[in-house]
Enzyme design. Sequence first.
Site, mmCIF file in Angstrom:
data_model
loop_
_atom_site.group_PDB
_atom_site.id
_atom_site.type_symbol
_atom_site.label_atom_id
_atom_site.label_comp_id
_atom_site.label_asym_id
_atom_site.label_seq_id
_atom_site.Cartn_x
_atom_site.Cartn_y
_atom_site.Cartn_z
ATOM 1 C CB SER A 117 -0.877 -0.023 1.257
ATOM 2 O OG SER A 117 -1.438 1.246 1.472
ATOM 3 C CE1 TYR A 141 -4.247 -2.625 5.453
ATOM 4 C CE2 TYR A 141 -3.771 -0.321 4.919
ATOM 5 C CZ TYR A 141 -4.010 -1.630 4.516
ATOM 6 O OH TYR A 141 -3.995 -1.939 3.182
ATOM 7 C CE LYS A 145 -1.553 -4.976 3.628
ATOM 8 N NZ LYS A 145 -1.716 -6.154 2.799
HETATM 9 N N1 LIG Z 1 -8.801 -1.377 -0.884
HETATM 10 C C1 LIG Z 1 -7.788 -0.510 -0.817
HETATM 11 O O1 LIG Z 1 -7.981 0.707 -0.875
HETATM 12 C C2 LIG Z 1 -6.361 -1.012 -0.701
HETATM 13 C C3 LIG Z 1 -5.313 -0.113 -0.845
HETATM 14 C C4 LIG Z 1 -4.000 -0.577 -0.740
HETATM 15 C C5 LIG Z 1 -3.763 -1.921 -0.475
HETATM 16 N N2 LIG Z 1 -4.810 -2.780 -0.325
HETATM 17 C C6 LIG Z 1 -4.525 -4.190 -0.035
HETATM 18 O O2 LIG Z 1 -5.196 -5.008 -0.980
HETATM 19 C C7 LIG Z 1 -5.560 -6.251 -0.385
HETATM 20 C C8 LIG Z 1 -7.019 -6.548 -0.676
HETATM 21 O O3 LIG Z 1 -7.824 -5.504 -0.135
HETATM 22 P P1 LIG Z 1 -9.390 -5.408 -0.421
HETATM 23 O O4 LIG Z 1 -9.742 -3.983 -0.523
HETATM 24 O O5 LIG Z 1 -9.755 -6.338 -1.530
HETATM 25 O O6 LIG Z 1 -9.968 -5.967 0.969
HETATM 26 P P2 LIG Z 1 -11.168 -7.023 1.216
HETATM 27 O O7 LIG Z 1 -11.490 -6.947 2.685
HETATM 28 O O8 LIG Z 1 -12.247 -6.808 0.239
HETATM 29 O O9 LIG Z 1 -10.463 -8.401 0.904
HETATM 30 C C9 LIG Z 1 -9.599 -9.061 1.790
HETATM 31 C C10 LIG Z 1 -9.917 -10.545 1.711
HETATM 32 O O10 LIG Z 1 -8.991 -11.257 2.549
HETATM 33 C C11 LIG Z 1 -9.722 -12.239 3.260
HETATM 34 N N3 LIG Z 1 -8.945 -12.531 4.496
HETATM 35 C C12 LIG Z 1 -8.562 -11.624 5.431
HETATM 36 N N4 LIG Z 1 -7.812 -12.248 6.365
HETATM 37 C C13 LIG Z 1 -7.723 -13.565 6.008
HETATM 38 C C14 LIG Z 1 -7.057 -14.703 6.554
HETATM 39 N N5 LIG Z 1 -6.341 -14.626 7.690
HETATM 40 N N6 LIG Z 1 -7.145 -15.889 5.901
HETATM 41 C C15 LIG Z 1 -7.864 -15.986 4.736
HETATM 42 N N7 LIG Z 1 -8.507 -14.937 4.170
HETATM 43 C C16 LIG Z 1 -8.445 -13.737 4.800
HETATM 44 C C17 LIG Z 1 -11.097 -11.635 3.509
HETATM 45 O O11 LIG Z 1 -12.107 -12.570 3.769
HETATM 46 C C18 LIG Z 1 -11.324 -10.878 2.196
HETATM 47 O O12 LIG Z 1 -11.967 -11.695 1.236
HETATM 48 C C19 LIG Z 1 -5.229 -6.130 1.093
HETATM 49 O O13 LIG Z 1 -4.004 -6.787 1.337
HETATM 50 C C20 LIG Z 1 -5.068 -4.646 1.306
HETATM 51 O O14 LIG Z 1 -4.163 -4.356 2.365
HETATM 52 C C21 LIG Z 1 -6.103 -2.362 -0.436
#
Ligand SMILES: NC(=O)c1ccc[n+]([C@@H]2O[C@H](COP(=O)([O-])OP(=O)(O)OC[C@H]3O[C@@H](n4cnc5c(N)ncnc54)[C@H](O)[C@@H]3O)[C@@H](O)[C@H]2O)c1
Length: 335
Positions: A117, A141, A145
């Site tokens: 991120s 958070y 990362k």
């Molecule tokens: N959405 C954003 O703005 C953003 C920005 C930068 C980085 N990210 C990164 O992108 C990735 C995905 O984010 P997102 O927005 O799709 O979030 P999201 O919550 O929609 O998806 C995360 C998924 O991970 C699963 N999960 C969480 N912990 C788990 C575990 N211990 N075992 C198995 N499954 C698990 C959840 O059930 C979910 O389906 C994350 O790593 C997040 O840090 C997201």
Amino acid sequence: MKVLVTGGAGYIGSTVCSALEEHGHTPVILDSLVTGRREFTRGRAFYRGDIADRPLLERLLDEHPETCCTIHCAALIVVPESVAEPYRYYRENVAKSLDLFQNLVELGQTRVVFSSSASIYDASPDFRVTEDSPLRPGSPYARTKYMMEMVLEDLCHATELRGIALRYFNPIGADPGLRSGSHVEAPSHVLGRIVEAARGRLPVFEVTGTDWPTRDGSGLRDYIHVWDLALAHVRAVEQFDAVLERARLRDLNDRYLAVNLGTGQGVTVRELVAAFERVSRQPLPLRAAPPRPGDVGGAYAGVERAWELLGWRPQSSVDEGIRTALAWDERKILG
Ligand SMILES: NC(=O)c1ccc[n+]([C@@H]2O[C@H](COP(=O)([O-])OP(=O)(O)OC[C@H]3O[C@@H](n4cnc5c(N)ncnc54)[C@H](O)[C@@H]3O)[C@@H](O)[C@H]2O)c1
């Protein structure tokens, strides 16, 4: 190509799965559904469980021995929740990812693409940050990362593991085929709150922070369409070894590489509001408000590394991000 996608039932992971399929690849999802949606896994190989569950991972890889790469998207992602519950965030995002990486190496899976991120960067006076800019994650958070990038880099030096950390800027929009999209009840991200206000589910959209040193005083972000983000993952897995080879030819680390995923354009919150009003043809109820705790002026991505090493450039405009976000919201309402 078969690709293990952890968090493949989430917003970004499910979009990555759709993009992989459109390019002839097969995602295999590992997701506990702690926040993800079962319907996003429909028609796909899906293992419900925790990323740190070794027997489950062994079964998954036994049943899909052609798996050649892992995209690790699974994480908890809500910043205020991470402030209130740091133990849970460090355990889920750090301790369990560490176990996952070690298990993958031991099971002969040596290519990892990691969802990182832009929130790990320190504030930059001109808002532009490259992969070499100083890091200063501002929340538990963001620190999870940051820590996982360091962990991955150290494992890549000591073992057969190779890693590409993709530092996402501000994902917006939904899969243009509307197979999946943002699924949170009360979105905290800017465009999510704009859509809530436009649909009357929030009384007004608050521009939080109007005194930042930007063009119009509102915060500045680099909004990247989630489909472009997904295509960058397809590129990363298809070209994994070649990307690291290109890094070596540029005297960069050829075992572990961080790459910014953004458009290279900063857009202020007020500019995003103007774009929203243009696309939706409706005025948005607005109110200026003070910054929220931990808010920052913002950043946009230096994108040369993504262009040169990944061979990826985003194709979609902010307007398309808004259009697909609205279409996905409409679809959610209609059920
Ligand atoms: N959405 C954003 O703005 C953003 C920005 C930068 C980085 N990210 C990164 O992108 C990735 C995905 O984010 P997102 O927005 O799709 O979030 P999201 O919550 O929609 O998806 C995360 C998924 O991970 C699963 N999960 C969480 N912990 C788990 C575990 N211990 N075992 C198995 N499954 C698990 C959840 O059930 C979910 O389906 C994350 O790593 C997040 O840090 C997201």
